[in-house]
Scaffold this motif. Structure first.
Motif, PDB file in Angstrom:
ATOM      1  N   GLU A   1     -45.438  39.942  17.774  1.00  0.00           N
ATOM      2  CA  GLU A   1     -44.584  39.129  17.240  1.00  0.00           C
ATOM      3  C   GLU A   1     -43.423  40.113  16.375  1.00  0.00           C
ATOM      4  N   ALA A   2     -44.005  41.089  15.852  1.00  0.00           N
ATOM      5  CA  ALA A   2     -43.096  42.183  15.133  1.00  0.00           C
ATOM      6  C   ALA A   2     -42.188  42.484  16.127  1.00  0.00           C
ATOM      7  N   VAL A   3     -42.714  42.922  17.262  1.00  0.00           N
ATOM      8  CA  VAL A   3     -41.630  43.647  18.517  1.00  0.00           C
ATOM      9  C   VAL A   3     -40.598  42.662  18.888  1.00  0.00           C
ATOM     10  N   GLY A   4     -41.119  41.403  18.858  1.00  0.00           N
ATOM     11  CA  GLY A   4     -39.858  40.276  19.158  1.00  0.00           C
ATOM     12  C   GLY A   4     -39.072  40.028  18.110  1.00  0.00           C
ATOM     13  N   MET A   5     -39.458  40.265  17.014  1.00  0.00           N
ATOM     14  CA  MET A   5     -38.535  39.983  15.792  1.00  0.00           C
ATOM     15  C   MET A   5     -37.518  41.163  15.616  1.00  0.00           C
ATOM     16  N   ALA A   6     -37.800  42.456  15.936  1.00  0.00           N
ATOM     17  CA  ALA A   6     -37.053  43.520  16.006  1.00  0.00           C
ATOM     18  C   ALA A   6     -36.125  43.708  16.927  1.00  0.00           C
ATOM     19  N   ALA A   7     -36.478  42.793  18.334  1.00  0.00           N
ATOM     20  CA  ALA A   7     -35.581  42.893  19.389  1.00  0.00           C
ATOM     21  C   ALA A   7     -34.550  41.613  19.074  1.00  0.00           C
ATOM     22  N   ARG A   8     -35.031  40.592  18.397  1.00  0.00           N
ATOM     23  CA  ARG A   8     -33.907  39.391  18.174  1.00  0.00           C
ATOM     24  C   ARG A   8     -33.052  39.976  16.841  1.00  0.00           C
ATOM     25  N   ALA A   9     -33.652  40.747  16.109  1.00  0.00           N
ATOM     26  CA  ALA A   9     -32.631  41.256  14.979  1.00  0.00           C
ATOM     27  C   ALA A   9     -31.601  42.362  15.623  1.00  0.00           C
ATOM     28  N   ALA A  10     -31.961  42.903  16.313  1.00  0.00           N
ATOM     29  CA  ALA A  10     -31.260  44.066  17.273  1.00  0.00           C
ATOM     30  C   ALA A  10     -30.224  43.064  17.892  1.00  0.00           C
ATOM     31  N   GLU A  11     -30.676  42.096  18.557  1.00  0.00           N
ATOM     32  CA  GLU A  11     -29.598  41.196  19.721  1.00  0.00           C
ATOM     33  C   GLU A  11     -28.450  40.760  18.724  1.00  0.00           C
ATOM     34  N   ALA A  12     -28.910  40.357  17.198  1.00  0.00           N
ATOM     35  CA  ALA A  12     -28.029  39.648  16.520  1.00  0.00           C
ATOM     36  C   ALA A  12     -27.062  40.669  15.880  1.00  0.00           C
ATOM     37  N   ARG A  13     -27.547  41.755  15.434  1.00  0.00           N
ATOM     38  CA  ARG A  13     -26.629  42.781  14.821  1.00  0.00           C
ATOM     39  C   ARG A  13     -25.847  43.715  15.899  1.00  0.00           C
ATOM     40  N   LEU A  14     -26.358  44.065  17.213  1.00  0.00           N
ATOM     41  CA  LEU A  14     -25.823  44.860  18.075  1.00  0.00           C
ATOM     42  C   LEU A  14     -25.096  44.044  19.266  1.00  0.00           C
ATOM     43  N   GLY A  15     -25.453  42.887  19.529  1.00  0.00           N
ATOM     44  CA  GLY A  15     -24.910  42.060  20.761  1.00  0.00           C
ATOM     45  C   GLY A  15     -25.940  41.901  21.840  1.00  0.00           C
ATOM     46  N   SER A  16     -25.476  41.318  22.852  1.00  0.00           N
ATOM     47  CA  SER A  16     -26.472  41.151  23.853  1.00  0.00           C
ATOM     48  C   SER A  16     -26.964  42.125  24.852  1.00  0.00           C
ATOM     49  N   GLY A  17     -27.904  42.034  25.270  1.00  0.00           N
ATOM     50  CA  GLY A  17     -28.502  42.801  26.005  1.00  0.00           C
ATOM     51  C   GLY A  17     -29.653  43.756  25.397  1.00  0.00           C
ATOM     52  N   ALA A  18     -30.110  43.279  24.086  1.00  0.00           N
ATOM     53  CA  ALA A  18     -30.867  44.084  23.363  1.00  0.00           C
ATOM     54  C   ALA A  18     -32.228  43.905  24.121  1.00  0.00           C
ATOM     55  N   GLY A  19     -33.098  42.824  23.829  1.00  0.00           N
ATOM     56  CA  GLY A  19     -34.558  42.432  24.450  1.00  0.00           C
ATOM     57  C   GLY A  19     -35.403  43.664  24.672  1.00  0.00           C
ATOM     58  N   TRP A  20     -36.043  43.618  25.758  1.00  0.00           N
ATOM     59  CA  TRP A  20     -36.853  44.838  26.080  1.00  0.00           C
ATOM     60  C   TRP A  20     -36.124  46.077  26.178  1.00  0.00           C
ATOM     61  N   GLY A  21     -35.188  46.026  26.529  1.00  0.00           N
ATOM     62  CA  GLY A  21     -34.504  47.632  26.861  1.00  0.00           C
ATOM     63  C   GLY A  21     -34.302  48.119  25.298  1.00  0.00           C
ATOM     64  N   PHE A  22     -34.214  47.255  24.380  1.00  0.00           N
ATOM     65  CA  PHE A  22     -34.148  47.680  22.963  1.00  0.00           C
ATOM     66  C   PHE A  22     -35.542  48.177  22.561  1.00  0.00           C
ATOM     67  N   VAL A  23     -36.480  47.472  22.775  1.00  0.00           N
ATOM     68  CA  VAL A  23     -37.834  48.092  22.592  1.00  0.00           C
ATOM     69  C   VAL A  23     -38.189  49.391  23.324  1.00  0.00           C
TER      70      VAL A  23
END
Length: 131
Positions: free
Chosen positions: A89-111
């Motif tokens: 859940e924490a990993v997902g929240m961070a990925a969603r926060a990155a998506e919102a702040r940094l734009g599309s394409g974050a997801g598991w690549g961000f992780v």
């Protein structure tokens, strides 16, 4: 060798495949279910899940802090019932926060990037305090 955002250190499978198995496990699915859907050996998925579970608390803490650094207005991340699911859940929240702040394409690549490819590190948790 450079590690792309699509992979994890010392893992040949794509990070999204590993992420799929982690999310499925957090939702109550077994390793055989994920292995069948991904077309990989059950032992491979079982290994991913065991490795993640070994450092679930450290992963949860790291990605919770990261999520709130990316979005200070995020609500508290409520416990889900197991350390494994809390970490996912924490990993997902961070990925969603990155998506919102940094734009599309974050997801598991961000992780992958946020963990330096070491979310399944087998030599100890990459975020554990030293000294």
């Amino acid at each position: 060798m450079l590690l792309g955002a699509f992979g994890l250190l010392r893992r040949r499978d794509a990070v999204w495949s590993i992420g799929f198995a982690l999310v499925a496990k957090a939702a109550g699915r077994g390793f055989r279910w994920s292995a069948a859907r991904l077309g990989v050996p059950s032992s491979t998925v079982r290994g991913w899940l065991r490795r993640f579970a070994t450092h679930a608390e450290e992963v949860r803490v790291w990605f919770t802090v990261l999520a709130h650094d990316l979005d200070p207005l995020l609500p508290r991340i409520d416990p889900t019932g197991t350390p494994f699911a809390d970490a996912v859940e924490a990993v997902g929240m961070a990925a969603r926060a990155a998506e919102a702040r940094l734009g599309s394409g974050a997801g598991w690549g961000f992780v992958s990037r946020a963990s330096a490819g070491k979310i399944l590190a087998n030599t100890g948790c990459p975020w554990a305090a030293t000294g």
